[in-house]
Design an enzyme around this catalytic site. Structure first.
Site, PDB file in Angstrom:
ATOM      1  N   LYS A 196       0.856  -1.191   0.000  1.00 54.38           N
ATOM      2  CA  LYS A 196       0.000   0.000   0.000  1.00 54.38           C
ATOM      3  C   LYS A 196       0.888   1.236   0.000  1.00 54.38           C
ATOM      4  O   LYS A 196       1.723   1.416   0.893  1.00 54.38           O
ATOM      5  CB  LYS A 196      -0.907  -0.006   1.227  1.00 54.38           C
ATOM      6  N   LYS A 254      -2.251  -1.396  -3.796  1.00 48.26           N
ATOM      7  CA  LYS A 254      -3.124  -0.234  -3.723  1.00 48.26           C
ATOM      8  C   LYS A 254      -2.294   1.022  -3.859  1.00 48.26           C
ATOM      9  O   LYS A 254      -1.251   1.099  -3.212  1.00 48.26           O
ATOM     10  CB  LYS A 254      -3.837  -0.277  -2.360  1.00 48.26           C
TER      11      LYS A 254
HETATM   12  C1  PBG Z   1      -7.133   3.605   5.741  1.00 50.09           C
HETATM   13  C2  PBG Z   1      -7.577   3.313   4.362  1.00 50.09           C
HETATM   14  C3  PBG Z   1      -7.487   4.212   3.318  1.00 50.09           C
HETATM   15  C4  PBG Z   1      -8.061   3.611   2.224  1.00 50.09           C
HETATM   16  C5  PBG Z   1      -8.481   2.336   2.611  1.00 50.09           C
HETATM   17  N1  PBG Z   1      -8.157   2.167   3.960  1.00 50.09           N
HETATM   18  C6  PBG Z   1      -6.989   5.597   3.286  1.00 50.09           C
HETATM   19  C7  PBG Z   1      -5.663   5.893   3.819  1.00 50.09           C
HETATM   20  O1  PBG Z   1      -4.790   5.031   3.922  1.00 50.09           O
HETATM   21  O2  PBG Z   1      -5.471   7.042   4.184  1.00 50.09           O
HETATM   22  C8  PBG Z   1      -8.188   4.257   0.884  1.00 50.09           C
HETATM   23  C9  PBG Z   1      -9.263   3.771   0.007  1.00 50.09           C
HETATM   24  C10 PBG Z   1      -9.595   4.692  -1.113  1.00 50.09           C
HETATM   25  O3  PBG Z   1      -9.010   5.782  -1.303  1.00 50.09           O
HETATM   26  O4  PBG Z   1     -10.506   4.327  -1.853  1.00 50.09           O
HETATM   27  N2  PBG Z   1      -6.561   2.624   6.473  1.00 50.09           N
END
Ligand code: PBG
Length: 329
Positions: A196, A254
């Site tokens: 991520k 992601k």
């Molecule tokens: C937070 C989380 C995020 C997303 C999924 N879980 C945002 C972040 O890490 O700040 C993002 C999902 C999206 O933007 O569609 N743990």
């Protein structure tokens, strides 16, 4: 002279194109993210995510039934936590009667066969908007992993099939796996957000949950000390292999579209299912540009989702899941 191979024969009409098409989008590919809020009768549109909504539990029931009818059989739950329940340690995340725990039960009651995955991270519960506990201006790792493990057990107790840790703390997959085993949740899966990236594409999601990092001097202003640097490639493979060793059943990359090189490399490298998350900013871009009339919404949506699958994703988390299934089936 003539060309030895005339490749255009296989492109001559839709019949032959569909016969040789390599990548087909089906409802089986999707994981549907759902945003849940407290209250009754609430279906509120997220400002930066047109045609995407937060649901209160009563309306979540109908939504889940509709998804099931469309052939969408897996959901990924996120909750918007009221400000007064937020603190640094994410205490509310462990409340057996918290919104997430009730949401899991609601989905299972209204649609027992729906696969329920839950977001595991502290940010929706954190008064600082971070995925971990903040101490002396830093996100502390091991204490956070302990809370995530407890949170995972709490979700499993409520009936979650899979927990999906999205926080990027080191060692949290092992902590979660051990906690689940100790609590005898032998069949609860872990879908790890293993690669991520610290991405600017998450903006609309943070609007949806009101979970952006707060602007205070004593708190890190971004998530770059735990989410990955978007310049890195080998690191994604290392992170993913470690998560598999620690007990992840499914791994994830992601965001999606700007990271398909990473999806393909990981797909080539590992032998567990690989998911990709087409995130909120990717959704918002397609909505905004098509509202302007500059691109064809449905065509771009289908092209991007097909590209994600073609890159090697076995599973796609996408806010377009319902739209694309309605378009195609
Ligand atoms: C937070 C989380 C995020 C997303 C999924 N879980 C945002 C972040 O890490 O700040 C993002 C999902 C999206 O933007 O569609 N743990």
């Amino acid at each position: 002279m003539y060309p030895l191979r005339r490749n255009r024969r296989l492109r001559a009409n839709e019949a032959i194109r569909s016969l040789v098409r390599e990548t087909i989008i089906t409802p089986n590919d999707f994981l549907v993210p759902l945003f849940v809020v407290e209250g009754k009768g609430i279906k509120e549109e997220i400002a930066s995510m047109p045609n995407y909504y937060r649901y209160s539990l009563d309306l979540l029931e109908n939504e889940v039934k509709e998804l099931w009818k469309l052939g969408l059989k897996s959901v990924l739950l996120f909750v918007k936590v009221p400000d007064n329940l937020k603190d640094n340690k994410g205490t509310e995340a462990l409340n057996p009667n918290g919104l997430m725990q009730r949401a899991i039960k609601t989905v299972k009651n209204s649609c027992p066969d729906m696969l329920v995955m839950t977001d595991v991270a502290l940010d929706p519960y954190s008064s600082y908007g971070h995925d971990g506990i903040v101490e002396n201006g830093m996100i502390i790792n091991d204490e956070t992993a302990d809370v995530l493990a407890e949170m995972s057990v709490s979700h499993a107790e409520a009936g979650a099939n899979f927990v999906a840790p999205s926080d990027m703390m080191d060692g949290r997959i092992l902590s979660i796996r051990e906690a689940l085993e100790d609590a005898n949740f032998l069949n609860t899966g872990i879908m790890s957000y293993s690669a991520k990236y610290a991405s600017a594409f998450y903006g609309p999601f943070r609007d949806a949950l009101d979970s952006a990092p707060v602007n205070m001097v004593e708190v890190p202003k971004d998530k770059k000390t735990y989410q990955m640097d978007f310049a890195n490639r080998f690191e994604a493979i290392r992170e993913t292999e470690m998560d598999i060793d620690e007990g992840a059943d499914i791994v994830m990359v992601k965001p999606g579209i700007a990271y398909l090189d990473i999806v393909r490399e990981i797909k080539n490298e590992v032998d567990v299912p690989v998911a990709a998350y087409q995130v909120s900013g990717e959704y918002a871009m397609i909505k905004a540009v098509s509202e302007k009339g500059w691109l064809d919404h449905d065509a771009v949506m289908l092209e991007q989702l097909t590209a994600i699958k073609r890159s090697g994703a076995d599973i796609i988390a996408s806010y377009f899941a319902k739209d694309v299934v309605k378009l195609l089936y």
